[in-house]
Design a protein around this motif. Structure first.
Motif, PDB file in Angstrom:
ATOM      1  N   SER A   1       0.761  -1.247   0.088  1.00 27.12           N
ATOM      2  CA  SER A   1       0.017  -0.040  -0.148  1.00 27.12           C
ATOM      3  C   SER A   1       0.928   1.321  -0.025  1.00 27.12           C
ATOM      4  O   SER A   1       0.562   2.370  -0.778  1.00 27.12           O
ATOM      5  CB  SER A   1      -1.070   0.176   1.268  1.00 27.12           C
ATOM      6  OG  SER A   1      -0.186   0.143   2.364  1.00 27.12           O
ATOM      7  N   GLU A   2       1.912   1.234   0.857  1.00 19.42           N
ATOM      8  CA  GLU A   2       2.913   2.324   0.756  1.00 19.42           C
ATOM      9  C   GLU A   2       3.704   2.534  -0.624  1.00 19.42           C
ATOM     10  O   GLU A   2       3.538   3.834  -1.007  1.00 19.42           O
ATOM     11  CB  GLU A   2       3.873   2.362   1.872  1.00 19.42           C
ATOM     12  CG  GLU A   2       3.482   2.338   3.164  1.00 19.42           C
ATOM     13  CD  GLU A   2       2.959   3.490   3.551  1.00 19.42           C
ATOM     14  OE1 GLU A   2       3.608   4.518   3.471  1.00 19.42           O
ATOM     15  OE2 GLU A   2       1.549   3.762   3.908  1.00 19.42           O
TER      16      GLU A   2
ATOM     17  N   LYS B   1       0.621   4.259  -3.018  1.00 20.41           N
ATOM     18  CA  LYS B   1       0.729   5.571  -2.667  1.00 20.41           C
ATOM     19  C   LYS B   1       1.730   6.632  -3.354  1.00 20.41           C
ATOM     20  O   LYS B   1       1.363   7.781  -3.873  1.00 20.41           O
ATOM     21  CB  LYS B   1       0.766   5.898  -1.166  1.00 20.41           C
ATOM     22  CG  LYS B   1      -0.114   5.398  -0.150  1.00 20.41           C
ATOM     23  CD  LYS B   1       0.052   5.631   1.181  1.00 20.41           C
ATOM     24  CE  LYS B   1      -0.982   5.165   1.942  1.00 20.41           C
ATOM     25  NZ  LYS B   1      -0.905   5.206   3.649  1.00 20.41           N
ATOM     26  N   LEU B   2       2.913   5.705  -3.509  1.00 20.46           N
ATOM     27  CA  LEU B   2       3.913   6.746  -4.353  1.00 20.46           C
ATOM     28  C   LEU B   2       3.863   6.552  -5.783  1.00 20.46           C
ATOM     29  O   LEU B   2       4.666   6.955  -6.653  1.00 20.46           O
ATOM     30  CB  LEU B   2       5.251   6.247  -3.786  1.00 20.46           C
ATOM     31  CG  LEU B   2       5.594   6.683  -2.250  1.00 20.46           C
ATOM     32  CD1 LEU B   2       6.913   5.934  -1.832  1.00 20.46           C
ATOM     33  CD2 LEU B   2       5.877   8.249  -2.059  1.00 20.46           C
TER      34      LEU B   2
END
Length: 312
Positions: A69-70, A73-74
């Motif tokens: 998920s991180e 996000k990027l």
């Protein structure tokens, strides 16, 4: 496209504390949690430098979902092989008074043979559409020690230029598959050479040539705050970096690899690949977060970095 493979992905937590006395209760003044592991740091910095990146490797449990998920996000694509158990948690405790960094690294999940075979297929597919593929970091339990050699060979056969940033036996085995670039630090190079590197002396070329003997085009040995030395197609370079007020050096080696990968994928000359690599590595040290850069820092530092041919 640049692909990174992180065999032992992690959540990297950095704790900032006023002091870190052993055996005492310590209250944390600041905390940062990021998707981590060496290859994921490479992916993030390469993406910040403007490259199209896909992150792969193994991911497990709720920690694995956080990592994915991180990255999403990027805007970083990911293609992980999912395993049972939890991806590891790695802690970096920054003692602000002493200026020290203490790392606690979990071992990570055990990877069954079936998932390892799946990763080999994933690497083949990704390498077929990647200009550069980076293997970075340690291996989790269950993965055979010769895995980097196998994976490097698979990626090369699929057409990718392969960078390998590993240590210990994994690096020793991986070298046999002739990745394009390896990047040991001084201590790791000393293990491979059976003695210390003569970084600025008459033996440097011969020592690096020994490491390149398996068919490695570019051997880089990082020297920390003193920059690096590199042997690229039998040309020896000394990379000198400016003195900076480092905030957190964790991830600087990964940022170096990212800068190198981006410049190589863009077809830049060797001197410019080494310059961008060193600038990205130094820029990472100016950040509180591991595996992060400010692109303006990279540009500024690149102007101050010297990449000098060495005649010894």
């Amino acid at each position: 496209m640049i692909t990174t493979v992180t065999m032992n992905a992690a959540i990297d937590k950095t704790y900032y504390v006023p002091r870190f006395p052993l055996g005492k209760v310590t209250r944390v003044s600041g905390m940062i949690a990021d998707a981590g592991g060496k290859g994921i740091n490479v992916a993030r910095v390469a993406s910040l430098l403007g490259a199209q990146v896909t992150a792969s490797g193994f991911a497990g449990g709720s920690n694995g979902r956080f990592i994915e998920s991180e990255l999403a996000k990027l805007g970083i694509a990911h293609d992980f092989v999912h395993v049972e158990g939890e991806s590891r948690l790695c802690l970096n405790i920054m003692d602000e008074e002493a200026g020290t960094s203490t790392e606690l690294l979990e071992p990570g999940p055990t990877v069954p043979q079936e998932q390892y075979e799946q990763l080999k297929m994933t690497v083949k597919q990704l390498a077929g559409r990647s200009r550069v593929l980076c293997f970075s970091g340690s291996m989790p339990a269950g993965v055979p020690v010769e895995s980097y050699a196998e994976l490097v060979a698979i990626a090369r056969q699929a057409g990718a230029t392969v960078l390998l940033d590993a240590s210990g036996e994994a690096l020793v085995r991986g070298i046999t598959a002739a990745p394009f670039m390896i990047k040991p630090n001084e201590d790791e190079a000393a293990v491979l050479l059976g003695g210390p590197l003569d970084a600025g002396g008459s033996e440097c070329r011969q020592q690096l040539a020994r490491l390149a003997a398996a068919g490695i085009a570019c051997v880089i040995v990082s020297l920390g705050a003193d920059g690096a030395v590199a042997l690229w197609d039998n040309r020896l370079y000394r990379i000198r970096v400016p003195r900076i007020s480092a905030v957190n050096t964790v991830g600087s080696g990964d940022a170096f690899t990212a800068g190198f990968a981006v410049a190589l994928a863009e077809g830049r000359a060797p001197e410019e690949c080494l310059r961008l690599a060193a600038a990205a590595g130094s820029a990472n040290a100016l950040q509180r977060r591991a595996g992060w850069i400010d692109v303006s820092d990279v540009r500024s530092l690149a102007e101050q970095i010297a990449v000098e041919p060495m005649s010894v």
